[in-house]
Scaffold this motif. Structure first.
Motif, PDB file in Angstrom:
ATOM      1  N   TYR A 176      26.250  53.050  34.956  1.00 42.47           N
ATOM      2  CA  TYR A 176      27.701  52.867  34.958  1.00 42.47           C
ATOM      3  C   TYR A 176      28.432  54.143  35.354  1.00 42.47           C
ATOM      4  O   TYR A 176      27.978  55.246  35.079  1.00 42.47           O
ATOM      5  CB  TYR A 176      28.189  52.484  33.555  1.00 42.47           C
ATOM      6  CG  TYR A 176      27.865  51.075  33.149  1.00 42.47           C
ATOM      7  CD1 TYR A 176      28.813  50.064  33.229  1.00 42.47           C
ATOM      8  CD2 TYR A 176      26.603  50.742  32.668  1.00 42.47           C
ATOM      9  CE1 TYR A 176      28.526  48.774  32.850  1.00 42.47           C
ATOM     10  CE2 TYR A 176      26.302  49.449  32.274  1.00 42.47           C
ATOM     11  CZ  TYR A 176      27.273  48.467  32.366  1.00 42.47           C
ATOM     12  OH  TYR A 176      26.980  47.188  31.986  1.00 42.47           O
ATOM     13  N   THR A 210      34.584  46.369  38.482  1.00 44.79           N
ATOM     14  CA  THR A 210      35.537  45.621  37.670  1.00 44.79           C
ATOM     15  C   THR A 210      36.746  46.502  37.383  1.00 44.79           C
ATOM     16  O   THR A 210      36.578  47.680  37.086  1.00 44.79           O
ATOM     17  CB  THR A 210      34.866  45.237  36.335  1.00 44.79           C
ATOM     18  OG1 THR A 210      33.668  44.520  36.623  1.00 44.79           O
ATOM     19  CG2 THR A 210      35.766  44.388  35.493  1.00 44.79           C
ATOM     20  N   ASP A 265      37.302  40.754  37.836  1.00 44.88           N
ATOM     21  CA  ASP A 265      35.974  40.862  37.223  1.00 44.88           C
ATOM     22  C   ASP A 265      34.890  41.257  38.223  1.00 44.88           C
ATOM     23  O   ASP A 265      33.834  41.738  37.813  1.00 44.88           O
ATOM     24  CB  ASP A 265      35.572  39.538  36.563  1.00 44.88           C
ATOM     25  CG  ASP A 265      36.414  39.198  35.347  1.00 44.88           C
ATOM     26  OD1 ASP A 265      36.957  40.125  34.723  1.00 44.88           O
ATOM     27  OD2 ASP A 265      36.523  37.999  35.031  1.00 44.88           O
ATOM     28  N   GLU A 272      31.529  40.194  37.167  1.00 41.93           N
ATOM     29  CA  GLU A 272      31.140  40.563  35.793  1.00 41.93           C
ATOM     30  C   GLU A 272      32.105  39.828  34.850  1.00 41.93           C
ATOM     31  O   GLU A 272      33.035  40.412  34.309  1.00 41.93           O
ATOM     32  CB  GLU A 272      31.227  42.083  35.625  1.00 41.93           C
ATOM     33  CG  GLU A 272      30.658  42.619  34.338  1.00 41.93           C
ATOM     34  CD  GLU A 272      29.148  42.804  34.393  1.00 41.93           C
ATOM     35  OE1 GLU A 272      28.427  41.795  34.355  1.00 41.93           O
ATOM     36  OE2 GLU A 272      28.702  43.957  34.451  1.00 41.93           O
ATOM     37  N   ALA A 278      34.908  41.003  32.106  1.00 39.35           N
ATOM     38  CA  ALA A 278      34.999  42.462  31.991  1.00 39.35           C
ATOM     39  C   ALA A 278      36.400  42.991  32.315  1.00 39.35           C
ATOM     40  O   ALA A 278      36.864  43.950  31.705  1.00 39.35           O
ATOM     41  CB  ALA A 278      33.958  43.130  32.880  1.00 39.35           C
ATOM     42  N   ARG A 311      29.300  49.185  37.959  1.00 39.61           N
ATOM     43  CA  ARG A 311      27.939  48.966  37.445  1.00 39.61           C
ATOM     44  C   ARG A 311      26.992  48.724  38.602  1.00 39.61           C
ATOM     45  O   ARG A 311      27.279  47.938  39.506  1.00 39.61           O
ATOM     46  CB  ARG A 311      27.910  47.757  36.513  1.00 39.61           C
ATOM     47  CG  ARG A 311      26.505  47.425  36.018  1.00 39.61           C
ATOM     48  CD  ARG A 311      26.511  46.203  35.131  1.00 39.61           C
ATOM     49  NE  ARG A 311      25.159  45.812  34.779  1.00 39.61           N
ATOM     50  CZ  ARG A 311      24.827  44.613  34.328  1.00 39.61           C
ATOM     51  NH1 ARG A 311      25.738  43.689  34.164  1.00 39.61           N
ATOM     52  NH2 ARG A 311      23.582  44.334  34.033  1.00 39.61           N
ATOM     53  N   ARG A 334      26.797  44.291  27.913  1.00 40.01           N
ATOM     54  CA  ARG A 334      27.581  44.749  29.062  1.00 40.01           C
ATOM     55  C   ARG A 334      29.038  44.955  28.688  1.00 40.01           C
ATOM     56  O   ARG A 334      29.691  45.872  29.192  1.00 40.01           O
ATOM     57  CB  ARG A 334      27.432  43.799  30.248  1.00 40.01           C
ATOM     58  CG  ARG A 334      27.931  42.433  30.026  1.00 40.01           C
ATOM     59  CD  ARG A 334      27.397  41.479  31.101  1.00 40.01           C
ATOM     60  NE  ARG A 334      27.620  40.111  30.709  1.00 40.01           N
ATOM     61  CZ  ARG A 334      28.629  39.384  31.135  1.00 40.01           C
ATOM     62  NH1 ARG A 334      29.481  39.876  32.003  1.00 40.01           N
ATOM     63  NH2 ARG A 334      28.777  38.151  30.713  1.00 40.01           N
ATOM     64  N   PHE A 335      29.560  44.175  27.751  1.00 35.90           N
ATOM     65  CA  PHE A 335      30.953  44.355  27.316  1.00 35.90           C
ATOM     66  C   PHE A 335      31.107  45.637  26.497  1.00 35.90           C
ATOM     67  O   PHE A 335      32.104  46.328  26.617  1.00 35.90           O
ATOM     68  CB  PHE A 335      31.440  43.136  26.518  1.00 35.90           C
ATOM     69  CG  PHE A 335      31.479  41.889  27.356  1.00 35.90           C
ATOM     70  CD1 PHE A 335      32.362  41.768  28.418  1.00 35.90           C
ATOM     71  CD2 PHE A 335      30.603  40.850  27.104  1.00 35.90           C
ATOM     72  CE1 PHE A 335      32.393  40.629  29.209  1.00 35.90           C
ATOM     73  CE2 PHE A 335      30.619  39.708  27.889  1.00 35.90           C
ATOM     74  CZ  PHE A 335      31.511  39.591  28.943  1.00 35.90           C
ATOM     75  N   VAL A 370      31.251  48.373  29.031  1.00 37.70           N
ATOM     76  CA  VAL A 370      32.564  48.438  29.695  1.00 37.70           C
ATOM     77  C   VAL A 370      33.559  49.133  28.767  1.00 37.70           C
ATOM     78  O   VAL A 370      34.289  50.032  29.188  1.00 37.70           O
ATOM     79  CB  VAL A 370      33.066  47.029  30.109  1.00 37.70           C
ATOM     80  CG1 VAL A 370      34.522  47.072  30.547  1.00 37.70           C
ATOM     81  CG2 VAL A 370      32.182  46.459  31.215  1.00 37.70           C
TER      82      VAL A 370
END
Length: 118
Positions: free
Chosen positions: A15, A48, A61, A64, A67, A89, A100-101, A104
Motif C-alpha cells: 500500500y 481508491t 472505489d 476495491e 474503500a 494497493r 483490506r478496510f 485503508v
C-alpha cells in the motif's frame, strides 16, 4: 502532491497513500492523471480515493468495493475539506478479506498524521 510509499504490506499486497489540495471532480481527475505519470501507480491494482468538497462528497472505489466510503468517512471526521486522499494497493495474490478496510483506514491515518506534522 504528497506521496507516502511502502506503508503497509500484507500477504504480498503493498500500500501507498497520497493526497493534496483539490476542490472539484475536475481537479481530482487532474490529480489522478499526475499520479499515474508515475508508472508504478498507473500499474497499481487499485487507486481508491475520496474528496470532501463544498459542492458534494466524491469517491471512487476503483474495484476495491467500499474503500472510497472508508476514506470519505475519515475525511468527514477530520472535517478536511478540499483535499483528496488516494489509497493505492498493489495486489499480492492473496485475498485480504475485511483486513483490506483496516489497511485503508491505517493508510489514511498515516497520511493525516504526516499532514498535521508538517
Amino acid at each position: 502532491m504528497r506521496i507516502i510509499e511502502n506503508i503497509i504490506s500484507d500477504r504480498g499486497s503493498k500500500y501507498a497513500v497520497s493526497g493534496g489540495a483539490c476542490n472539484s471532480e475536475q481537479e481530482a481527475k487532474a490529480f489522478l492523471k499526475a499520479l499515474y505519470r508515475k508508472k508504478k501507480f498507473a500499474k497499481a491494482t487499485h487507486n481508491t480515493w475520496a474528496l470532501l468538497s463544498a459542492d458534494a462528497p466524491l469517491k471512487n472505489d476503483d474495484g476495491e468495493a467500499g474503500a472510497g466510503m472508508v476514506i470519505l468517512r475519515m475525511l468527514e471526521r477530520e472535517a478536511l475539506f478540499d483535499h483528496i486522499i488516494v489509497v493505492t494497493r498493489w495486489f499480492g495474490g492473496k485475498h485480504l478479506g475485511g483486513d483490506r478496510f483496516r489497511h485503508v483506514q491505517e493508510a489514511v491515518r498515516i497520511y493525516l498524521q504526516d499532514l498535521h506534522a508538517s
